[in-house]
Motif scaffolding. Structure first.
Motif, PDB file in Angstrom:
ATOM      1  N   LYS A 255     -15.004  12.688   1.298  1.00  0.00           N
ATOM      2  CA  LYS A 255     -14.525  11.302   1.411  1.00  0.00           C
ATOM      3  C   LYS A 255     -13.352  11.209   2.378  1.00  0.00           C
ATOM      4  O   LYS A 255     -13.311  10.321   3.239  1.00  0.00           O
ATOM      5  CB  LYS A 255     -14.103  10.793   0.045  1.00  0.00           C
ATOM      6  CG  LYS A 255     -15.227  10.595  -0.931  1.00  0.00           C
ATOM      7  CD  LYS A 255     -14.672  10.152  -2.267  1.00  0.00           C
ATOM      8  CE  LYS A 255     -15.691  10.337  -3.365  1.00  0.00           C
ATOM      9  NZ  LYS A 255     -15.053  10.324  -4.679  1.00  0.00           N
TER      10      LYS A 255
ATOM     11  N   PRO B 215      -9.754   7.574  -6.758  1.00  0.00           N
ATOM     12  CA  PRO B 215      -9.976   6.138  -6.523  1.00  0.00           C
ATOM     13  C   PRO B 215      -8.774   5.442  -5.892  1.00  0.00           C
ATOM     14  O   PRO B 215      -8.941   4.535  -5.086  1.00  0.00           O
ATOM     15  CB  PRO B 215     -10.257   5.594  -7.923  1.00  0.00           C
ATOM     16  CG  PRO B 215      -9.800   6.646  -8.861  1.00  0.00           C
ATOM     17  CD  PRO B 215      -9.963   7.933  -8.163  1.00  0.00           C
ATOM     18  N   ARG B 216      -7.539   5.887  -6.242  1.00  0.00           N
ATOM     19  CA  ARG B 216      -6.355   5.232  -5.687  1.00  0.00           C
ATOM     20  C   ARG B 216      -6.300   5.433  -4.175  1.00  0.00           C
ATOM     21  O   ARG B 216      -6.103   4.480  -3.406  1.00  0.00           O
ATOM     22  CB  ARG B 216      -5.117   5.832  -6.345  1.00  0.00           C
ATOM     23  CG  ARG B 216      -3.819   5.327  -5.817  1.00  0.00           C
ATOM     24  CD  ARG B 216      -2.689   6.075  -6.467  1.00  0.00           C
ATOM     25  NE  ARG B 216      -2.746   7.487  -6.152  1.00  0.00           N
ATOM     26  CZ  ARG B 216      -1.996   8.054  -5.218  1.00  0.00           C
ATOM     27  NH1 ARG B 216      -1.149   7.357  -4.536  1.00  0.00           N
ATOM     28  NH2 ARG B 216      -2.086   9.343  -4.985  1.00  0.00           N
ATOM     29  N   GLU B 217      -6.494   6.691  -3.744  1.00  0.00           N
ATOM     30  CA  GLU B 217      -6.397   6.979  -2.306  1.00  0.00           C
ATOM     31  C   GLU B 217      -7.537   6.313  -1.539  1.00  0.00           C
ATOM     32  O   GLU B 217      -7.340   5.808  -0.439  1.00  0.00           O
ATOM     33  CB  GLU B 217      -6.393   8.479  -2.095  1.00  0.00           C
ATOM     34  CG  GLU B 217      -5.110   9.096  -2.620  1.00  0.00           C
ATOM     35  CD  GLU B 217      -5.257  10.557  -2.923  1.00  0.00           C
ATOM     36  OE1 GLU B 217      -6.399  11.006  -3.087  1.00  0.00           O
ATOM     37  OE2 GLU B 217      -4.244  11.240  -2.996  1.00  0.00           O
ATOM     38  N   LEU B 218      -8.716   6.309  -2.151  1.00  0.00           N
ATOM     39  CA  LEU B 218      -9.853   5.654  -1.508  1.00  0.00           C
ATOM     40  C   LEU B 218      -9.599   4.157  -1.371  1.00  0.00           C
ATOM     41  O   LEU B 218      -9.914   3.554  -0.343  1.00  0.00           O
ATOM     42  CB  LEU B 218     -11.106   5.898  -2.352  1.00  0.00           C
ATOM     43  CG  LEU B 218     -12.387   6.050  -1.557  1.00  0.00           C
ATOM     44  CD1 LEU B 218     -12.212   7.183  -0.579  1.00  0.00           C
ATOM     45  CD2 LEU B 218     -13.534   6.338  -2.486  1.00  0.00           C
ATOM     46  N   PHE B 219      -8.980   3.571  -2.387  1.00  0.00           N
ATOM     47  CA  PHE B 219      -8.675   2.136  -2.339  1.00  0.00           C
ATOM     48  C   PHE B 219      -7.710   1.833  -1.199  1.00  0.00           C
ATOM     49  O   PHE B 219      -7.909   0.876  -0.443  1.00  0.00           O
ATOM     50  CB  PHE B 219      -8.072   1.696  -3.673  1.00  0.00           C
ATOM     51  CG  PHE B 219      -7.545   0.300  -3.662  1.00  0.00           C
ATOM     52  CD1 PHE B 219      -8.417  -0.776  -3.671  1.00  0.00           C
ATOM     53  CD2 PHE B 219      -6.192   0.050  -3.615  1.00  0.00           C
ATOM     54  CE1 PHE B 219      -7.945  -2.069  -3.645  1.00  0.00           C
ATOM     55  CE2 PHE B 219      -5.705  -1.239  -3.589  1.00  0.00           C
ATOM     56  CZ  PHE B 219      -6.583  -2.298  -3.605  1.00  0.00           C
ATOM     57  N   ILE B 220      -6.669   2.666  -1.056  1.00  0.00           N
ATOM     58  CA  ILE B 220      -5.694   2.425   0.016  1.00  0.00           C
ATOM     59  C   ILE B 220      -6.372   2.530   1.379  1.00  0.00           C
ATOM     60  O   ILE B 220      -6.215   1.662   2.238  1.00  0.00           O
ATOM     61  CB  ILE B 220      -4.525   3.417  -0.095  1.00  0.00           C
ATOM     62  CG1 ILE B 220      -3.771   3.180  -1.385  1.00  0.00           C
ATOM     63  CG2 ILE B 220      -3.587   3.271   1.075  1.00  0.00           C
ATOM     64  CD1 ILE B 220      -2.693   4.178  -1.646  1.00  0.00           C
ATOM     65  N   SER B 221      -7.161   3.597   1.567  1.00  0.00           N
ATOM     66  CA  SER B 221      -7.795   3.783   2.876  1.00  0.00           C
ATOM     67  C   SER B 221      -8.728   2.634   3.202  1.00  0.00           C
ATOM     68  O   SER B 221      -8.722   2.117   4.325  1.00  0.00           O
ATOM     69  CB  SER B 221      -8.587   5.088   2.900  1.00  0.00           C
ATOM     70  OG  SER B 221      -7.948   6.064   2.150  1.00  0.00           O
ATOM     71  N   ILE B 222      -9.522   2.213   2.211  1.00  0.00           N
ATOM     72  CA  ILE B 222     -10.499   1.169   2.497  1.00  0.00           C
ATOM     73  C   ILE B 222      -9.803  -0.166   2.735  1.00  0.00           C
ATOM     74  O   ILE B 222     -10.188  -0.940   3.604  1.00  0.00           O
ATOM     75  CB  ILE B 222     -11.523   1.096   1.359  1.00  0.00           C
ATOM     76  CG1 ILE B 222     -12.433   2.329   1.449  1.00  0.00           C
ATOM     77  CG2 ILE B 222     -12.380  -0.147   1.449  1.00  0.00           C
ATOM     78  CD1 ILE B 222     -13.415   2.439   0.362  1.00  0.00           C
ATOM     79  N   SER B 223      -8.713  -0.421   1.977  1.00  0.00           N
ATOM     80  CA  SER B 223      -8.057  -1.711   2.187  1.00  0.00           C
ATOM     81  C   SER B 223      -7.284  -1.735   3.503  1.00  0.00           C
ATOM     82  O   SER B 223      -6.919  -2.818   3.964  1.00  0.00           O
ATOM     83  CB  SER B 223      -7.134  -2.046   1.027  1.00  0.00           C
ATOM     84  OG  SER B 223      -6.284  -0.979   0.772  1.00  0.00           O
TER      85      SER B 223
ATOM     86  N   SER C 250     -10.615  12.914  -2.642  1.00  0.00           N
ATOM     87  CA  SER C 250      -9.650  11.837  -2.856  1.00  0.00           C
ATOM     88  C   SER C 250     -10.075  10.979  -4.044  1.00  0.00           C
ATOM     89  O   SER C 250     -11.246  10.654  -4.206  1.00  0.00           O
ATOM     90  CB  SER C 250      -9.560  10.974  -1.612  1.00  0.00           C
ATOM     91  OG  SER C 250     -10.722  10.218  -1.483  1.00  0.00           O
TER      92      SER C 250
ATOM     93  N   LEU D 180       0.823  -1.203   0.000  1.00  0.00           N
ATOM     94  CA  LEU D 180       0.000   0.000   0.000  1.00  0.00           C
ATOM     95  C   LEU D 180       0.856   1.252   0.000  1.00  0.00           C
ATOM     96  O   LEU D 180       0.472   2.277  -0.577  1.00  0.00           O
ATOM     97  CB  LEU D 180      -0.932   0.001   1.208  1.00  0.00           C
ATOM     98  CG  LEU D 180      -2.025  -1.049   1.134  1.00  0.00           C
ATOM     99  CD1 LEU D 180      -2.905  -0.979   2.338  1.00  0.00           C
ATOM    100  CD2 LEU D 180      -2.844  -0.877  -0.110  1.00  0.00           C
TER     101      LEU D 180
END
Length: 498
Positions: A373, A459-467, A457, A99
């Protein structure tokens, strides 16, 4: 039973594949980044495969062992193996490093070197978590240092050279003590050096010598997983580092110190540990309160998060020193849980810095309206940091509480005192978390800059936060997943004390 060298591949693959980065063209920024992410992902998949199919959970002994003679002259082996204690941190390392390389997208300056250093750190971290030879542990521990120094001094903030020098002085100075302890343990009592963890775990030392060894190792690990008074490099380093470096620092480097405490100080030196642990518990309780109240006074957002992570490391120290089944399991769970939460908080601080270019809390305000977000994810993760039930932090701190209360070693009065102090610390945690949220996101201060800064934010940053958010909530709901890894190993460690 299987002779395939899984751990050697996992340790050597990132740094050897990373050294191919320098053959890439200088301008191929995107290529380099995706290559690095691919390497991290492949390594993570190899580790999970090896752990799923070649690792027995109910066996507290060392598994996946590899034993190759490396240096003939003084009996030095390339010796790897994992058990229930190191499987959690290794998976955490793979996850956070992947990440963090994904988070390092804005880095364009000298991107080849940056990504190579990330991969070199990956190798060093996994190597120090899985080595079964004390000298090899020390070598991997040192391999960790150089990439961090370069990442700090090249991609840091304004005061980056100061903080990088401070970091290298603290950690390299502490590793001198580590080296002395390693050589002392290796050379004691026999003509040729015994550097194997398992043979030195069965060896008994005179009490005075064991105390000297213990102090040496304790200084080394107290600098790494900051124990007050040796914690002062951490806020500076975190305040200046680029945020993907911060994710690695908070998520993994701090955990190396706690892991070393369990692996060396508890397993190899049990008598000294039972002598020192009351004082260390006192220190841990002081640390929780001290760091939480210092965090309130920080204007810099990253320094505030850094002090909060110092405060959370206090729980780990208390759990390790409670010498009870519950306490040690809780400390291991807190290692994993804070690895996720600390990395996520630093990542979110860095992304909001990328938006507004401000680090000082009193200049911020009203960010919730343009960036909903980031605001949502930041709020959820701050709640996780202040140990909201249902998140992993709550389970870990609760079990450390239980561990210190059910511990057979201490008198009732001390237990009551320490739980009282810990409770005060848990009251102080929401105060700084929520005031940080209030100063950043609420309020009415709109920025004078043009509104092009305020894209939310992607999609990349949202993906990191959610994962990162998924394992935090998952561990909070079903903590047995981590306990099933470590519980047999913990019983095996504690059997030395009873």
């Amino acid at each position: 039973t299987n002779f395939f060298p899984w751990l050697t591949i996992v340790v050597v693959f990132p740094i050897s594949a990373g050294s191919l980065i320098f053959l890439f063209p200088h301008r191929g920024n995107k290529v380099i980044r995706w290559y690095t992410i691919l390497i991290c992902l492949m390594n993570l998949l190899i580790t999970t495969y090896a752990f799923c199919y070649h690792f027995q959970l109910d066996d507290p002994l060392i598994q996946l062992t590899e034993n190759y003679k490396w240096i003939q002259f003084f009996d030095f082996y390339w010796r790897f193996g994992i058990d229930g204690l190191s499987i959690g941190p290794i998976l955490l390392t793979g996850f956070i490093t992947t990440l963090a390389t994904l988070a390092a997208q804005p880095v364009t300056r000298e991107s080849r070197l940056f990504h190579f250093l990330m991969l070199a750190m990956y190798s060093g971290q996994i190597g120090s978590f899985s080595s079964q030879d004390i000298l090899l542990f020390f070598i991997m521990w040192e391999l960790e240092l150089i990439p961090v120094y370069l990442l700090l001094s090249m991609w840091g903030g304004k005061k980056r050279l100061y903080s990088a020098t401070k970091f290298i002085l603290y950690t390299a100075g502490s590793s001198i003590f580590l080296l002395m302890g390693v050589l002392g343990i290796g050379l004691y009592g026999s003509n040729e050096p015994t550097l194997n963890f398992e043979t030195s775990a069965n060896q008994s030392y005179p009490v005075a010598l064991e105390i000297i060894f213990y102090i040496g190792f304790l200084i080394a690990f107290a600098v790494k997983s900051p124990i007050i008074p040796l914690h002062t490099w951490l806020p500076d380093t975190h305040g200046e580092a680029h945020y993907s470096t911060c994710m690695l620092l908070a998520g993994i480097l701090l955990k190396m110190g706690a892991y070393g405490l369990v692996r060396i100080n508890m397993e190899l030196l049990p008598h000294a540990h039972s002598l020192f642990s009351p004082w260390l518990i006192l220190l841990g309780a002081i640390q929780i309160i001290y760091a939480a109240s210092t965090s309130l006074g920080q204007r810099n957002l990253k320094k505030r998060i850094a002090y909060s992570s110092v405060s959370h490391m206090g729980f780990i120290i208390i759990g390790i020193c409670s010498i009870s089944d519950m306490g040690l399991n809780g400390a291991i769970l807190q290692i994993i849980s804070h690895g996720f939460i600390g990395a996520a908080l630093f990542f979110l601080a860095g992304t909001s810095y990328d938006r507004i270019r401000l680090y000082y809390l009193d200049e911020m305000g009203g960010m919730a309206i343009p960036m909903p977000k980031i605001f949502t994810v930041f709020s959820i993760l701050s709640m996780a940091s202040l140990a909201l039930p249902g998140m992993s932090g709550f389970v870990a701190e609760l079990i450390v509480f239980f561990g210190i209360i059910t511990s057979q070693k201490y008198l009732l009065m001390t237990k009551i005192l320490i739980t009282f102090v810990m409770a005060i610390g848990m009251i102080l945690t929401p105060i700084y978390s929520l005031s940080m949220l209030r100063q950043m996101f609420y309020g009415y201060k709109f920025f004078n800059k043009p509104n092009s800064f305020f894209f939310d934010s992607g999609p990349r940053e949202l993906f990191i936060s959610i994962s990162i958010l998924i394992p935090v909530i998952g561990i909070g709901i079903y903590p047995d997943f981590i306990f099933s890894l470590s519980v047999d190993k913990v019983e095996a460690i504690l059997s030395n004390f009873l």
